[in-house]
Design a protein around this motif. Structure first.
Motif, PDB file in Angstrom:
ATOM      1  N   ASP A 169       0.830  -1.209   0.000  1.00 46.70           N
ATOM      2  CA  ASP A 169       0.000   0.000   0.000  1.00 46.70           C
ATOM      3  C   ASP A 169       0.868   1.264   0.000  1.00 46.70           C
ATOM      4  O   ASP A 169       0.716   2.153   0.824  1.00 46.70           O
ATOM      5  CB  ASP A 169      -0.946   0.005   1.204  1.00 46.70           C
ATOM      6  CG  ASP A 169      -1.981   1.122   1.129  1.00 46.70           C
ATOM      7  OD1 ASP A 169      -2.312   1.569   0.010  1.00 46.70           O
ATOM      8  OD2 ASP A 169      -2.441   1.563   2.205  1.00 46.70           O
ATOM      9  N   PHE A 170       1.790   1.326  -0.962  1.00 47.57           N
ATOM     10  CA  PHE A 170       2.641   2.500  -1.160  1.00 47.57           C
ATOM     11  C   PHE A 170       3.436   2.856   0.105  1.00 47.57           C
ATOM     12  O   PHE A 170       3.485   4.008   0.532  1.00 47.57           O
ATOM     13  CB  PHE A 170       1.809   3.696  -1.635  1.00 47.57           C
ATOM     14  CG  PHE A 170       1.112   3.470  -2.934  1.00 47.57           C
ATOM     15  CD1 PHE A 170       1.790   3.608  -4.143  1.00 47.57           C
ATOM     16  CD2 PHE A 170      -0.221   3.084  -2.975  1.00 47.57           C
ATOM     17  CE1 PHE A 170       1.150   3.375  -5.356  1.00 47.57           C
ATOM     18  CE2 PHE A 170      -0.868   2.856  -4.181  1.00 47.57           C
ATOM     19  CZ  PHE A 170      -0.179   3.002  -5.371  1.00 47.57           C
ATOM     20  N   GLU A 171       4.062   1.832   0.661  1.00 50.48           N
ATOM     21  CA  GLU A 171       4.822   2.021   1.897  1.00 50.48           C
ATOM     22  C   GLU A 171       5.891   3.110   1.773  1.00 50.48           C
ATOM     23  O   GLU A 171       6.113   3.890   2.699  1.00 50.48           O
ATOM     24  CB  GLU A 171       5.482   0.703   2.307  1.00 50.48           C
ATOM     25  CG  GLU A 171       6.246   0.773   3.613  1.00 50.48           C
ATOM     26  CD  GLU A 171       6.862  -0.567   3.994  1.00 50.48           C
ATOM     27  OE1 GLU A 171       7.422  -0.657   5.089  1.00 50.48           O
ATOM     28  OE2 GLU A 171       6.762  -1.517   3.187  1.00 50.48           O
ATOM     29  N   ILE A 172       6.556   3.178   0.612  1.00 49.63           N
ATOM     30  CA  ILE A 172       7.599   4.191   0.417  1.00 49.63           C
ATOM     31  C   ILE A 172       7.012   5.595   0.484  1.00 49.63           C
ATOM     32  O   ILE A 172       7.551   6.485   1.155  1.00 49.63           O
ATOM     33  CB  ILE A 172       8.320   3.983  -0.932  1.00 49.63           C
ATOM     34  CG1 ILE A 172       9.138   2.700  -0.904  1.00 49.63           C
ATOM     35  CG2 ILE A 172       9.236   5.174  -1.253  1.00 49.63           C
ATOM     36  CD1 ILE A 172       9.725   2.314  -2.250  1.00 49.63           C
ATOM     37  N   ILE A 173       5.904   5.801  -0.195  1.00 51.94           N
ATOM     38  CA  ILE A 173       5.268   7.119  -0.169  1.00 51.94           C
ATOM     39  C   ILE A 173       4.805   7.461   1.243  1.00 51.94           C
ATOM     40  O   ILE A 173       5.010   8.582   1.731  1.00 51.94           O
ATOM     41  CB  ILE A 173       4.090   7.171  -1.157  1.00 51.94           C
ATOM     42  CG1 ILE A 173       4.613   7.116  -2.596  1.00 51.94           C
ATOM     43  CG2 ILE A 173       3.259   8.443  -0.945  1.00 51.94           C
ATOM     44  CD1 ILE A 173       3.537   7.083  -3.651  1.00 51.94           C
ATOM     45  N   VAL A 184       4.821  16.339  -1.198  1.00 50.50           N
ATOM     46  CA  VAL A 184       5.283  15.157  -1.931  1.00 50.50           C
ATOM     47  C   VAL A 184       4.434  14.970  -3.183  1.00 50.50           C
ATOM     48  O   VAL A 184       3.199  14.934  -3.107  1.00 50.50           O
ATOM     49  CB  VAL A 184       5.205  13.895  -1.045  1.00 50.50           C
ATOM     50  CG1 VAL A 184       5.547  12.639  -1.857  1.00 50.50           C
ATOM     51  CG2 VAL A 184       6.143  14.029   0.150  1.00 50.50           C
ATOM     52  N   ILE A 185       5.108  14.872  -4.321  1.00 50.18           N
ATOM     53  CA  ILE A 185       4.431  14.581  -5.582  1.00 50.18           C
ATOM     54  C   ILE A 185       4.702  13.124  -5.931  1.00 50.18           C
ATOM     55  O   ILE A 185       5.844  12.734  -6.166  1.00 50.18           O
ATOM     56  CB  ILE A 185       4.903  15.517  -6.709  1.00 50.18           C
ATOM     57  CG1 ILE A 185       4.525  16.971  -6.372  1.00 50.18           C
ATOM     58  CG2 ILE A 185       4.296  15.103  -8.054  1.00 50.18           C
ATOM     59  CD1 ILE A 185       4.956  17.988  -7.406  1.00 50.18           C
ATOM     60  N   ALA A 186       3.649  12.318  -5.927  1.00 46.67           N
ATOM     61  CA  ALA A 186       3.786  10.886  -6.205  1.00 46.67           C
ATOM     62  C   ALA A 186       3.955  10.668  -7.705  1.00 46.67           C
ATOM     63  O   ALA A 186       3.209  11.220  -8.511  1.00 46.67           O
ATOM     64  CB  ALA A 186       2.562  10.140  -5.698  1.00 46.67           C
ATOM     65  N   GLU A 187       4.945   9.871  -8.057  1.00 47.96           N
ATOM     66  CA  GLU A 187       5.213   9.609  -9.475  1.00 47.96           C
ATOM     67  C   GLU A 187       5.981   8.304  -9.607  1.00 47.96           C
ATOM     68  O   GLU A 187       6.793   7.958  -8.766  1.00 47.96           O
ATOM     69  CB  GLU A 187       6.032  10.763 -10.072  1.00 47.96           C
ATOM     70  CG  GLU A 187       6.321  10.602 -11.562  1.00 47.96           C
ATOM     71  CD  GLU A 187       7.005  11.816 -12.173  1.00 47.96           C
ATOM     72  OE1 GLU A 187       7.202  11.812 -13.408  1.00 47.96           O
ATOM     73  OE2 GLU A 187       7.356  12.756 -11.437  1.00 47.96           O
ATOM     74  N   GLY A 188       5.716   7.593 -10.693  1.00 47.08           N
ATOM     75  CA  GLY A 188       6.448   6.371 -10.978  1.00 47.08           C
ATOM     76  C   GLY A 188       5.577   5.133 -10.843  1.00 47.08           C
ATOM     77  O   GLY A 188       5.217   4.748  -9.725  1.00 47.08           O
ATOM     78  N   LEU A 202      -3.585   9.078   0.696  1.00 48.75           N
ATOM     79  CA  LEU A 202      -2.499   8.922   1.665  1.00 48.75           C
ATOM     80  C   LEU A 202      -1.861  10.258   2.050  1.00 48.75           C
ATOM     81  O   LEU A 202      -1.175  10.344   3.060  1.00 48.75           O
ATOM     82  CB  LEU A 202      -1.420   7.981   1.100  1.00 48.75           C
ATOM     83  CG  LEU A 202      -1.821   6.514   0.957  1.00 48.75           C
ATOM     84  CD1 LEU A 202      -0.737   5.735   0.224  1.00 48.75           C
ATOM     85  CD2 LEU A 202      -2.090   5.893   2.328  1.00 48.75           C
ATOM     86  N   GLY A 203      -2.065  11.285   1.220  1.00 47.63           N
ATOM     87  CA  GLY A 203      -1.522  12.590   1.568  1.00 47.63           C
ATOM     88  C   GLY A 203      -0.586  13.209   0.560  1.00 47.63           C
ATOM     89  O   GLY A 203      -0.019  14.287   0.811  1.00 47.63           O
ATOM     90  N   ALA A 204      -0.401  12.551  -0.590  1.00 44.80           N
ATOM     91  CA  ALA A 204       0.443  13.154  -1.627  1.00 44.80           C
ATOM     92  C   ALA A 204      -0.182  14.467  -2.092  1.00 44.80           C
ATOM     93  O   ALA A 204      -1.408  14.593  -2.188  1.00 44.80           O
ATOM     94  CB  ALA A 204       0.600  12.201  -2.809  1.00 44.80           C
TER      95      ALA A 204
END
Length: 228
Positions: A169-173, A184-188, A202-204
């Motif tokens: 569940d996007f642990e890194i983000i 934080v801008i989520a990308e990739g 999640l807060g991005a």
């Protein structure tokens, strides 16, 4: 310039890029791709090269994250690696300039800290985004003072090749969001509407989607491969 870029908060940014070897490589086409993205609801565009950005800005009134991808023999860094690329981008005036913020040395063995300081000195008002590949790199970029922290390079560097941005569940983000002070801008590899929705939950601050929208050869391959 968009004040604090509130217009991209909680919204989708579409990456409109085509490299020289790709079928859609053309500033004209990228401009129209950006127009199509805006029509579909994109709040911002990520684009490569001064020429593409200038054309995109003729077509849409959206904020642009600008980069220049260029290879140098003495470095693994290829996203806006030197001041030459920064100077080129400043001619096109993107709202944000993104650059590789990994632990890898830049050309002529410059560190990220040295390069970041040089950019800030030359262009103190320019918003900067850190393209990172690990949590540690994101924390370092945050401490340096990047305006935005991106997860762009997770899984694409030697130090992150074992990582997958969507795991657990996007642990890194989630980890980056807990530890940094800048947006934080989520990308990739965020390649489905469900994933886009989740990273914003999640807060991005924003989310960037590229290949799943703007690279038809890859989209086509996904459909064709299931028939093999």
């Amino acid at each position: 310039m968009y004040q604090n870029l509130e217009s991209i908060k909680g919204k989708l940014i579409v990456s409109c890029q085509a490299l020289p070897h790709e079928p859609l490589h053309s500033s004209f086409i990228m401009g129209r791709m950006a127009a199509a993205a805006m029509e579909g609801g994109a709040a911002g565009i990520r684009a490569n090269t001064k020429e593409d950005i200038l054309e995109i800005k003729k077509q849409v009134p959206l904020p642009v994250i600008g980069i220049v991808k260029r290879d140098y023999a003495d470095s693994k860094v290829y996203i806006t690696p030197t001041m030459k690329e920064i100077d080129e981008l400043m001619e096109a005036k993107p709202e944000i300039i993104a650059l590789d913020a990994t632990e890898n040395l830049r050309p002529e063995r410059k560190t990220l800290k040295e390069f970041f300081s040089a950019i800030r000195k030359k262009y103190p008002r320019q918003l900067l985004m850190a393209d990172c590949s690990t949590v540690e790199e994101a924390l370092f970029a945050d401490a340096l003072g990047f305006d935005y922290i991106g997860t762009t390079l997770v899984g694409y560097t030697e130090q992150s090749k074992h990582l997958k941005i969507e795991e657990n569940d996007f642990e890194i983000i989630r980890s980056i969001l807990e530890k940094v002070s800048h947006p934080v801008i989520a990308e990739g590899n965020i390649n489905t509407p469900k994933k886009v929705k989740r990273v914003i939950e999640l807060g991005a601050y924003s989310v960037v989607v590229g290949s799943a929208i703007t690279r038809p050869q890859l989209i086509t391959r996904a459909f064709a491969d299931v028939l093999k």
